[in-house]
Design an enzyme around this catalytic site. Structure first.
Site, PDB file in Angstrom:
ATOM      1  N   ASN A  10       1.922  -7.154 -16.804  1.00 10.80           N
ATOM      2  CA  ASN A  10       1.561  -5.773 -17.133  1.00 10.80           C
ATOM      3  C   ASN A  10       0.044  -5.663 -17.178  1.00 10.80           C
ATOM      4  OD1 ASN A  10       1.113  -3.265 -18.522  1.00 10.80           O
ATOM      5  ND2 ASN A  10       3.262  -3.353 -19.146  1.00 10.80           N
ATOM      6  N   PHE A  11      -0.521  -4.812 -16.335  1.00  8.18           N
ATOM      7  CA  PHE A  11      -1.980  -4.685 -16.244  1.00  8.18           C
ATOM      8  C   PHE A  11      -2.533  -3.613 -17.174  1.00  8.18           C
ATOM      9  CE2 PHE A  11      -1.578  -7.345 -12.546  1.00  8.18           C
ATOM     10  CZ  PHE A  11      -2.780  -8.034 -12.516  1.00  8.18           C
ATOM     11  N   HIS A  42      12.732   1.571 -18.007  1.00 11.41           N
ATOM     12  CA  HIS A  42      12.013   1.850 -16.759  1.00 11.41           C
ATOM     13  C   HIS A  42      12.837   2.775 -15.869  1.00 11.41           C
ATOM     14  CE1 HIS A  42       9.558  -1.699 -17.835  1.00 11.41           C
ATOM     15  NE2 HIS A  42       8.636  -1.133 -17.067  1.00 11.41           N
ATOM     16  N   ALA A  98       0.805  -1.233   0.000  1.00 10.38           N
ATOM     17  CA  ALA A  98       0.000   0.000   0.000  1.00 10.38           C
ATOM     18  C   ALA A  98       0.833   1.276   0.000  1.00 10.38           C
ATOM     19  CB  ALA A  98      -0.922  -0.004   1.227  1.00 10.38           C
ATOM     20  N   LYS A 141      13.692   0.558 -10.464  1.00  9.53           N
ATOM     21  CA  LYS A 141      13.103  -0.771 -10.729  1.00  9.53           C
ATOM     22  C   LYS A 141      14.112  -1.861 -10.389  1.00  9.53           C
ATOM     23  CE  LYS A 141      10.701  -3.577 -14.183  1.00  9.53           C
ATOM     24  NZ  LYS A 141       9.732  -4.078 -13.191  1.00  9.53           N
TER      25      LYS A 141
HETATM   26  P1  NAD Z   1       7.780  -0.185  -4.440  1.00 10.28           P
HETATM   27  O1  NAD Z   1       9.165  -0.583  -4.007  1.00 10.28           O
HETATM   28  O2  NAD Z   1       7.478   1.245  -4.665  1.00 10.28           O
HETATM   29  O3  NAD Z   1       6.718  -0.725  -3.349  1.00 10.28           O
HETATM   30  C1  NAD Z   1       6.803  -2.007  -2.767  1.00 10.28           C
HETATM   31  C2  NAD Z   1       5.723  -2.142  -1.702  1.00 10.28           C
HETATM   32  O4  NAD Z   1       5.734  -3.485  -1.221  1.00 10.28           O
HETATM   33  C3  NAD Z   1       5.923  -1.238  -0.465  1.00 10.28           C
HETATM   34  O5  NAD Z   1       4.668  -0.740  -0.027  1.00 10.28           O
HETATM   35  C4  NAD Z   1       6.466  -2.199   0.584  1.00 10.28           C
HETATM   36  O6  NAD Z   1       6.162  -1.806   1.901  1.00 10.28           O
HETATM   37  C5  NAD Z   1       5.691  -3.450   0.209  1.00 10.28           C
HETATM   38  N1  NAD Z   1       6.283  -4.683   0.735  1.00 10.28           N
HETATM   39  C6  NAD Z   1       7.573  -5.108   0.669  1.00 10.28           C
HETATM   40  N2  NAD Z   1       7.698  -6.278   1.309  1.00 10.28           N
HETATM   41  C7  NAD Z   1       6.461  -6.618   1.774  1.00 10.28           C
HETATM   42  C8  NAD Z   1       5.941  -7.716   2.487  1.00 10.28           C
HETATM   43  N3  NAD Z   1       6.725  -8.738   2.889  1.00 10.28           N
HETATM   44  N4  NAD Z   1       4.619  -7.738   2.741  1.00 10.28           N
HETATM   45  C9  NAD Z   1       3.803  -6.711   2.369  1.00 10.28           C
HETATM   46  N5  NAD Z   1       4.239  -5.636   1.692  1.00 10.28           N
HETATM   47  C10 NAD Z   1       5.550  -5.604   1.393  1.00 10.28           C
HETATM   48  O7  NAD Z   1       7.490  -1.063  -5.738  1.00 10.28           O
HETATM   49  P2  NAD Z   1       6.493  -0.716  -6.962  1.00 10.28           P
HETATM   50  O8  NAD Z   1       7.181   0.160  -7.938  1.00 10.28           O
HETATM   51  O9  NAD Z   1       5.162  -0.325  -6.424  1.00 10.28           O
HETATM   52  O10 NAD Z   1       6.406  -2.144  -7.672  1.00 10.28           O
HETATM   53  C11 NAD Z   1       5.960  -3.280  -6.963  1.00 10.28           C
HETATM   54  C12 NAD Z   1       5.987  -4.488  -7.890  1.00 10.28           C
HETATM   55  O11 NAD Z   1       5.027  -4.300  -8.938  1.00 10.28           O
HETATM   56  C13 NAD Z   1       7.331  -4.733  -8.592  1.00 10.28           C
HETATM   57  O12 NAD Z   1       7.555  -6.119  -8.682  1.00 10.28           O
HETATM   58  C14 NAD Z   1       7.111  -4.139  -9.974  1.00 10.28           C
HETATM   59  O13 NAD Z   1       7.945  -4.679 -10.955  1.00 10.28           O
HETATM   60  C15 NAD Z   1       5.659  -4.535 -10.184  1.00 10.28           C
HETATM   61  N6  NAD Z   1       4.927  -3.778 -11.211  1.00 10.28           N
HETATM   62  C16 NAD Z   1       4.021  -4.480 -11.926  1.00 10.28           C
HETATM   63  C17 NAD Z   1       3.233  -3.840 -12.855  1.00 10.28           C
HETATM   64  C18 NAD Z   1       2.198  -4.650 -13.612  1.00 10.28           C
HETATM   65  O14 NAD Z   1       1.424  -4.051 -14.405  1.00 10.28           O
HETATM   66  N7  NAD Z   1       2.101  -5.958 -13.367  1.00 10.28           N
HETATM   67  C19 NAD Z   1       3.367  -2.462 -13.069  1.00 10.28           C
HETATM   68  C20 NAD Z   1       4.304  -1.763 -12.307  1.00 10.28           C
HETATM   69  C21 NAD Z   1       5.071  -2.435 -11.361  1.00 10.28           C
END
Ligand code: NAD
Length: 270
Positions: A130-131, A160, A14, A164
């Site tokens: 990717n959503f 990116h 979150a 990342k």
């Molecule tokens: P970020 O580092 O900004 O945020 C990570 C979040 O995860 C933080 O809130 C952190 O507190 C939380 N977290 C870490 N360990 C945790 C745990 N054990 N339990 C609960 N929460 C935990 O990262 P981001 O940029 O938001 O990206 C998150 C992931 O989403 C990455 O793997 C990224 O590659 C992926 N992503 C996917 C898409 C998609 O469309 N599928 C798009 C963008 C990013």
């Protein structure tokens, strides 16, 4: 619950870039944020989403140890965290039976196998590298490269932000898998240096990292006398957040415990 009631969401990650965007962008007439989970030890734990200036909601951010409790009052769980965090949290999600939207990328092969085994047949789940809607159109276009002559070479370039963690991106890996299947490629090369001519049957993937770029993917199909280029550029994380929210609404109507992709949500065939 009546179809008109807002869907109750537990957002894991979150306080992150993606989780925060999802919470900010979830329209209050369709979604209620009932759970906000972040990493153990983060300074945000115990503070409200309002105090953290994520949203005007008086909901406290809790550590992953409270995930099971949070899921009891949620209709759907959305998680964008980190690969190791998912490996730790997914058994709790699977035990809860709650529909699950999994956006995290960067799983190793063994982590990926574990995640698929832990979720498969347990909960309805949408898992996507990717959503965004546009990137899923790009996936569908990648499959059409099957019809190009064998002397075309296909490459993917992704860019990116510098924060990342994983490379290549999960999206680039998905494109590489689709293209390799379509064209019968057996190896993937990640960038080049030194003497490194292109071999036949080779998929090529390259990554750039810099600044605050939310994400860009281009597929190149190089022929001897012409080139095709398909490109998707995310203007902001809203592209992924909106797709994740669309998937949350969709999965709440698809109770069968299986793993879907965003292509299923959008009704695209690849
Ligand atoms: P970020 O580092 O900004 O945020 C990570 C979040 O995860 C933080 O809130 C952190 O507190 C939380 N977290 C870490 N360990 C945790 C745990 N054990 N339990 C609960 N929460 C935990 O990262 P981001 O940029 O938001 O990206 C998150 C992931 O989403 C990455 O793997 C990224 O590659 C992926 N992503 C996917 C898409 C998609 O469309 N599928 C798009 C963008 C990013």
């Amino acid at each position: 619950m009546p179809a008109t009631s807002p869907l109750r969401l537990c957002v894991v990650g979150a306080t992150g870039r993606m989780g925060g965007t999802i919470i900010k962008e979830a329209p209050a007439d369709r979604f209620t944020i009932t759970g906000a989970v972040a990493a153990e030890g983060e300074s945000a734990i115990g503070k409200t989403l309002r105090e953290l200036e994520i949203a005007d909601i008086d909901l406290k951010v809790v550590p992953p140890g409270s995930l099971g409790e949070q899921l009891r009052s949620a209709d759907v769980c959305i998680s964008f965290t980190a690969a190791a965090a998912e490996v730790a949290n997914i058994p709790t999600v699977a035990a809860s039976g709650r529909p699950f939207i999994l956006g995290t990328t960067g799983f190793s092969d063994s982590q990926q196998a574990y995640v698929l085994e832990a979720l498969g047949g347990k909960v309805p789940c949408v898992m996507a590298s990717n959503f965004s809607i546009g990137a899923n159109v790009l996936f569908a276009m990648a499959a059409t490269l099957k019809s190009l002559p064998p002397d075309f070479d296909v490459s993917v370039l992704e860019m990116h932000h510098s924060g990342k963690a994983d490379a290549p991106s999960g999206t680039a890996k998905t494109i590489a898998e689709i293209v390799s299947k379509a064209r019968g490629y057996s190896t993937t090369v990640h960038g080049r240096s030194g003497l490194s001519k292109r071999a036949k049957g080779e998929m090529e993937v390259a990554s750039f990292r810099g600044g605050g770029h939310p994400g860009e993917h281009a597929i190149y199909a190089f022929g001897p006398y012409e080139m095709l280029k398909f490109e998707h550029v995310a203007f902001s994380r809203s592209a992924f957040a909106q797709g994740a929210l669309l998937a949350a609404g969709w999965i709440s109507q698809h109770p069968e415990p299986r793993i879907y992709s965003m292509l299923d949500v959008l009704g695209f065939k690849v």
